[in-house]
Design a protein around this motif. Sequence first.
Motif, mmCIF file in Angstrom:
data_model
loop_
_atom_site.group_PDB
_atom_site.id
_atom_site.type_symbol
_atom_site.label_atom_id
_atom_site.label_comp_id
_atom_site.label_asym_id
_atom_site.label_seq_id
_atom_site.Cartn_x
_atom_site.Cartn_y
_atom_site.Cartn_z
ATOM 1 N N ILE A 17 1.032 -84.669 64.892
ATOM 2 C CA ILE A 17 2.187 -83.783 64.757
ATOM 3 C C ILE A 17 2.307 -83.408 63.279
ATOM 4 N N GLU A 18 1.872 -82.230 62.944
ATOM 5 C CA GLU A 18 1.763 -81.794 61.545
ATOM 6 C C GLU A 18 1.825 -80.266 61.515
ATOM 7 N N ASP A 19 2.755 -79.725 60.730
ATOM 8 C CA ASP A 19 2.926 -78.272 60.704
ATOM 9 C C ASP A 19 1.942 -77.578 59.763
ATOM 10 N N ASP A 20 1.344 -78.323 58.853
ATOM 11 C CA ASP A 20 0.336 -77.729 57.970
ATOM 12 C C ASP A 20 -0.993 -77.679 58.733
ATOM 13 N N VAL A 61 2.334 -88.705 62.635
ATOM 14 C CA VAL A 61 3.523 -87.862 62.509
ATOM 15 C C VAL A 61 3.799 -87.531 61.052
ATOM 16 N N ASP A 62 3.773 -86.243 60.725
ATOM 17 C CA ASP A 62 4.164 -85.798 59.388
ATOM 18 C C ASP A 62 5.675 -85.938 59.246
ATOM 19 N N VAL A 63 6.135 -86.419 58.110
ATOM 20 C CA VAL A 63 7.578 -86.588 57.928
ATOM 21 C C VAL A 63 8.279 -85.228 57.846
ATOM 22 N N GLY A 64 7.720 -84.308 57.027
ATOM 23 C CA GLY A 64 8.361 -83.010 56.818
ATOM 24 C C GLY A 64 7.908 -81.986 57.842
ATOM 25 N N LEU A 65 8.729 -81.785 58.863
ATOM 26 C CA LEU A 65 8.387 -80.843 59.931
ATOM 27 C C LEU A 65 9.499 -79.812 60.079
ATOM 28 N N THR A 110 -0.128 -91.385 52.320
ATOM 29 C CA THR A 110 0.507 -90.400 51.448
ATOM 30 C C THR A 110 -0.470 -89.270 51.119
ATOM 31 N N LYS A 111 0.041 -88.038 51.217
ATOM 32 C CA LYS A 111 -0.779 -86.875 50.881
ATOM 33 C C LYS A 111 -0.911 -86.754 49.361
ATOM 34 N N PRO A 112 -2.040 -86.317 48.810
ATOM 35 C CA PRO A 112 -3.260 -86.028 49.575
ATOM 36 C C PRO A 112 -3.998 -87.314 49.907
#
Length: 232
Positions: A17-20, A61-65, A110-112
């Motif tokens: 689940i990632e919007d990028d 799961v990406d935190v910022g969605l 953590t990205k990247p």
Amino acid sequence: MGAMTPRAPVEQTIVVIEDDGHIADLVGLYLREAGFRVLQAPSGERGLELFEQHHPVLAIVDVGLPGIDGFEVVRRIRQRSATPVLFLTARDGEIDRVLGLELGADDYVTKPFSPRELVARVKAILRRGQPVANAASTTILIGEGITIDTARREARAADSAVALATKEFDLLAHFANNMGIALTRQQLLDAVWGLDFFGDDRTVDVHVRQLRKKLGDGLPLATVWGIGYRLG
Ligand code: CA
């Protein structure tokens, strides 16, 4: 990478689940190379749909969605399942929140990040999860902070044991074994009280009322009009 990569005999599904889209595609690529079946969702809402439909072994799961954020996604996953979750976080502040919220995330990256490192973490979580689930723990998460342990015959809410009558526990265990399925009062009577029981539908209603009262609002036990009841 390539055709020589050994694949698992049965593909395990992972929901990402990632919007990028760039990150999602990269993660998907590496996980598929590692032999997983990968389903990608650009929003939390879509991710939860995929989660419901495909019963993945793990969710990333990406935190910022957009829409509901990653924290809310995991909160909703945890309401009905103990499936491992790995968070993707963008900033230090998000890590603090991941750790502070105690949502039951199994790990975070953590990205990247290096996709190879991510795959290694995923495999570690799945290895870790299996023996624990099979041998040490018979506890099932059935609601917000509510667990049932069928071996110990114990239900807990907000980390305290809840005293249940025998049939209340049996009914709850039957619901827990049929999460997400609407059950008729007759089915519940047959399964929990037995085929030769001469009680009526109100027996079920009374016990459901007791379960709701004792376990509180975190119990996702819904009335399905014209049918009966459904947990989760
Ligand atoms: Ca994002």
